[in-house]
Write a protein that holds these residues in place. Structure first.
Motif, PDB file in Angstrom:
ATOM      1  N   GLU A  94       0.850  -1.183   0.000  1.00  0.00           N
ATOM      2  CA  GLU A  94       0.000   0.000   0.000  1.00  0.00           C
ATOM      3  C   GLU A  94       0.889   1.237   0.000  1.00  0.00           C
ATOM      4  OE1 GLU A  94      -3.002   0.024   3.000  1.00  0.00           O
ATOM      5  OE2 GLU A  94      -3.615  -2.019   2.526  1.00  0.00           O
ATOM      6  N   LYS A  95       0.487   2.235  -0.761  1.00  0.00           N
ATOM      7  CA  LYS A  95       1.287   3.452  -0.875  1.00  0.00           C
ATOM      8  C   LYS A  95       1.005   4.401   0.284  1.00  0.00           C
ATOM      9  CE  LYS A  95       1.787   3.215  -5.852  1.00  0.00           C
ATOM     10  NZ  LYS A  95       1.762   3.988  -7.088  1.00  0.00           N
ATOM     11  N   LEU A  96       1.975   5.235   0.571  1.00  0.00           N
ATOM     12  CA  LEU A  96       1.866   6.201   1.658  1.00  0.00           C
ATOM     13  C   LEU A  96       1.190   7.485   1.172  1.00  0.00           C
ATOM     14  CD1 LEU A  96       5.499   5.756   2.958  1.00  0.00           C
ATOM     15  CD2 LEU A  96       3.422   4.880   4.034  1.00  0.00           C
ATOM     16  N   PRO A  97       0.417   8.126   2.024  1.00  0.00           N
ATOM     17  CA  PRO A  97      -0.173   9.413   1.654  1.00  0.00           C
ATOM     18  C   PRO A  97       0.920  10.468   1.477  1.00  0.00           C
ATOM     19  CG  PRO A  97      -1.164   8.534   3.686  1.00  0.00           C
ATOM     20  CD  PRO A  97       0.004   7.664   3.341  1.00  0.00           C
ATOM     21  N   GLN A  98       0.679  11.400   0.578  1.00  0.00           N
ATOM     22  CA  GLN A  98       1.682  12.432   0.288  1.00  0.00           C
ATOM     23  C   GLN A  98       2.051  13.248   1.517  1.00  0.00           C
ATOM     24  OE1 GLN A  98       0.444  14.695  -3.157  1.00  0.00           O
ATOM     25  NE2 GLN A  98       0.642  12.937  -4.513  1.00  0.00           N
ATOM     26  N   ASP A  99       1.091  13.567   2.354  1.00  0.00           N
ATOM     27  CA  ASP A  99       1.412  14.376   3.533  1.00  0.00           C
ATOM     28  C   ASP A  99       2.293  13.623   4.529  1.00  0.00           C
ATOM     29  OD1 ASP A  99      -0.670  12.660   4.249  1.00  0.00           O
ATOM     30  OD2 ASP A  99      -1.623  14.113   5.575  1.00  0.00           O
ATOM     31  N   GLN A 100       2.195  12.317   4.558  1.00  0.00           N
ATOM     32  CA  GLN A 100       2.995  11.514   5.484  1.00  0.00           C
ATOM     33  C   GLN A 100       4.475  11.530   5.110  1.00  0.00           C
ATOM     34  OE1 GLN A 100       1.389   7.623   6.140  1.00  0.00           O
ATOM     35  NE2 GLN A 100       2.994   7.034   7.539  1.00  0.00           N
ATOM     36  N   VAL A 101       4.781  11.678   3.829  1.00  0.00           N
ATOM     37  CA  VAL A 101       6.178  11.719   3.383  1.00  0.00           C
ATOM     38  C   VAL A 101       6.622  13.139   3.063  1.00  0.00           C
ATOM     39  CG1 VAL A 101       6.276   9.328   2.561  1.00  0.00           C
ATOM     40  CG2 VAL A 101       5.526  11.138   1.013  1.00  0.00           C
ATOM     41  N   LYS A 102       5.811  14.106   3.467  1.00  0.00           N
ATOM     42  CA  LYS A 102       6.116  15.535   3.275  1.00  0.00           C
ATOM     43  C   LYS A 102       6.388  15.872   1.808  1.00  0.00           C
ATOM     44  CE  LYS A 102       7.579  15.853   7.977  1.00  0.00           C
ATOM     45  NZ  LYS A 102       8.591  16.052   8.941  1.00  0.00           N
ATOM     46  N   TYR A 103       5.563  15.285   0.920  1.00  0.00           N
ATOM     47  CA  TYR A 103       5.701  15.528  -0.521  1.00  0.00           C
ATOM     48  C   TYR A 103       5.488  17.005  -0.822  1.00  0.00           C
ATOM     49  CZ  TYR A 103       4.618  15.521  -5.477  1.00  0.00           C
ATOM     50  OH  TYR A 103       4.597  15.806  -6.816  1.00  0.00           O
ATOM     51  N   GLN A 104       6.307  17.525  -1.721  1.00  0.00           N
ATOM     52  CA  GLN A 104       6.179  18.905  -2.183  1.00  0.00           C
ATOM     53  C   GLN A 104       6.325  18.936  -3.694  1.00  0.00           C
ATOM     54  OE1 GLN A 104       9.383  20.447   0.249  1.00  0.00           O
ATOM     55  NE2 GLN A 104      10.856  20.310  -1.430  1.00  0.00           N
ATOM     56  N   GLN A 105       5.783  19.940  -4.332  1.00  0.00           N
ATOM     57  CA  GLN A 105       5.755  20.048  -5.792  1.00  0.00           C
ATOM     58  C   GLN A 105       7.054  20.590  -6.393  1.00  0.00           C
ATOM     59  OE1 GLN A 105       3.319  19.218  -8.068  1.00  0.00           O
ATOM     60  NE2 GLN A 105       2.094  18.308  -6.459  1.00  0.00           N
ATOM     61  N   HIS A 106       8.054  20.842  -5.597  1.00  0.00           N
ATOM     62  CA  HIS A 106       9.306  21.417  -6.107  1.00  0.00           C
ATOM     63  C   HIS A 106      10.507  20.638  -5.569  1.00  0.00           C
ATOM     64  CE1 HIS A 106       9.527  23.232  -2.137  1.00  0.00           C
ATOM     65  NE2 HIS A 106       8.330  23.742  -2.338  1.00  0.00           N
TER      66      HIS A 106
ATOM     67  N   VAL B 268       4.633   6.368  -2.885  1.00  0.00           N
ATOM     68  CA  VAL B 268       3.745   7.484  -2.541  1.00  0.00           C
ATOM     69  C   VAL B 268       2.486   7.455  -3.406  1.00  0.00           C
ATOM     70  CG1 VAL B 268       3.605   9.992  -2.286  1.00  0.00           C
ATOM     71  CG2 VAL B 268       5.773   8.824  -1.885  1.00  0.00           C
ATOM     72  N   ALA B 269       1.352   7.637  -2.783  1.00  0.00           N
ATOM     73  CA  ALA B 269       0.065   7.623  -3.482  1.00  0.00           C
ATOM     74  C   ALA B 269      -0.167   8.932  -4.230  1.00  0.00           C
ATOM     75  CB  ALA B 269      -1.060   7.405  -2.476  1.00  0.00           C
ATOM     76  N   GLY B 270      -1.004   8.868  -5.248  1.00  0.00           N
ATOM     77  CA  GLY B 270      -1.417  10.060  -5.980  1.00  0.00           C
ATOM     78  C   GLY B 270      -0.505  10.409  -7.136  1.00  0.00           C
ATOM     79  N   LYS B 271      -0.861  11.502  -7.815  1.00  0.00           N
ATOM     80  CA  LYS B 271      -0.076  11.986  -8.953  1.00  0.00           C
ATOM     81  C   LYS B 271       1.199  12.644  -8.436  1.00  0.00           C
ATOM     82  CE  LYS B 271      -0.426  14.547 -13.215  1.00  0.00           C
ATOM     83  NZ  LYS B 271      -1.252  15.319 -14.125  1.00  0.00           N
ATOM     84  N   ILE B 272       2.314  12.281  -9.057  1.00  0.00           N
ATOM     85  CA  ILE B 272       3.628  12.755  -8.621  1.00  0.00           C
ATOM     86  C   ILE B 272       4.252  13.618  -9.714  1.00  0.00           C
ATOM     87  CG2 ILE B 272       5.950  12.044  -7.890  1.00  0.00           C
ATOM     88  CD1 ILE B 272       3.708  11.281  -5.897  1.00  0.00           C
ATOM     89  N   ASN B 273       4.669  14.803  -9.330  1.00  0.00           N
ATOM     90  CA  ASN B 273       5.352  15.733 -10.231  1.00  0.00           C
ATOM     91  C   ASN B 273       6.812  15.284 -10.351  1.00  0.00           C
ATOM     92  OD1 ASN B 273       6.706  17.911 -11.377  1.00  0.00           O
ATOM     93  ND2 ASN B 273       5.576  19.438 -10.210  1.00  0.00           N
ATOM     94  N   PRO B 274       7.330  15.111 -11.571  1.00  0.00           N
ATOM     95  CA  PRO B 274       8.737  14.719 -11.728  1.00  0.00           C
ATOM     96  C   PRO B 274       9.701  15.697 -11.064  1.00  0.00           C
ATOM     97  CG  PRO B 274       7.590  14.596 -13.827  1.00  0.00           C
ATOM     98  CD  PRO B 274       6.649  15.228 -12.848  1.00  0.00           C
ATOM     99  N   ASN B 275       9.264  16.948 -10.892  1.00  0.00           N
ATOM    100  CA  ASN B 275      10.103  17.940 -10.234  1.00  0.00           C
ATOM    101  C   ASN B 275       9.820  18.043  -8.739  1.00  0.00           C
ATOM    102  OD1 ASN B 275      11.568  18.878 -12.524  1.00  0.00           O
ATOM    103  ND2 ASN B 275       9.658  19.772 -13.236  1.00  0.00           N
ATOM    104  N   GLY B 276       8.940  17.201  -8.218  1.00  0.00           N
ATOM    105  CA  GLY B 276       8.618  17.205  -6.798  1.00  0.00           C
ATOM    106  C   GLY B 276       9.690  16.513  -5.975  1.00  0.00           C
ATOM    107  N   TRP B 277       9.415  16.377  -4.677  1.00  0.00           N
ATOM    108  CA  TRP B 277      10.375  15.749  -3.765  1.00  0.00           C
ATOM    109  C   TRP B 277       9.644  15.330  -2.492  1.00  0.00           C
ATOM    110  CZ3 TRP B 277      11.846  16.788   1.258  1.00  0.00           C
ATOM    111  CH2 TRP B 277      12.985  16.128   1.725  1.00  0.00           C
ATOM    112  N   CYS B 278      10.152  14.296  -1.822  1.00  0.00           N
ATOM    113  CA  CYS B 278       9.632  13.913  -0.502  1.00  0.00           C
ATOM    114  C   CYS B 278      10.759  13.279   0.307  1.00  0.00           C
ATOM    115  CB  CYS B 278       8.436  12.964  -0.637  1.00  0.00           C
ATOM    116  SG  CYS B 278       8.869  11.251  -0.998  1.00  0.00           S
TER     117      CYS B 278
END
Length: 91
Positions: A36-48, A70-80
């Motif tokens: 199961e994938k982790l929610p974006q907020d749990q891994v502190k995902y950001q769009q830059h 990580v769950a959801g759509k991921i920006n190639p320029n994002g980071w977590c």
């Protein structure tokens, strides 16, 4: 008497097979939960990016916009915080 022994052996084989099947089902269930994938907020995902690190050079990134962890759509320029650079990544 021999027929009873034959019947008992068959029952024993069925029970052993049932235990093996149950064990396999439990193992598959545990593996599914582990995937199961982790929610974006749990891994502190950001769009830059973060200090030149970004999803496109992470071993977990799946082009064009997904991640193994990580769950959801991921920006190639994002980071977590799950970022792990590919061996050939230059940042």
């Amino acid at each position: 008497m021999e027929k009873q022994n034959d019947h008992a052996a068959t029952r024993r084989q069925v029970l052993r097979g049932g235990v093996a099947v149950v064990g396999g089902v439990i193992a598959v269930g545990a593996q599914a939960q582990a995937q199961e994938k982790l929610p974006q907020d749990q891994v502190k995902y950001q769009q830059h990016p973060n200090n030149g690190n970004h999803c496109a050079i992470c071993v977990n990134f799946i082009a064009p916009s997904s991640c193994q962890l990580v769950a959801g759509k991921i920006n190639p320029n994002g980071w977590c915080i799950a970022f792990a650079p590919k061996a050939d990544a230059k940042g």
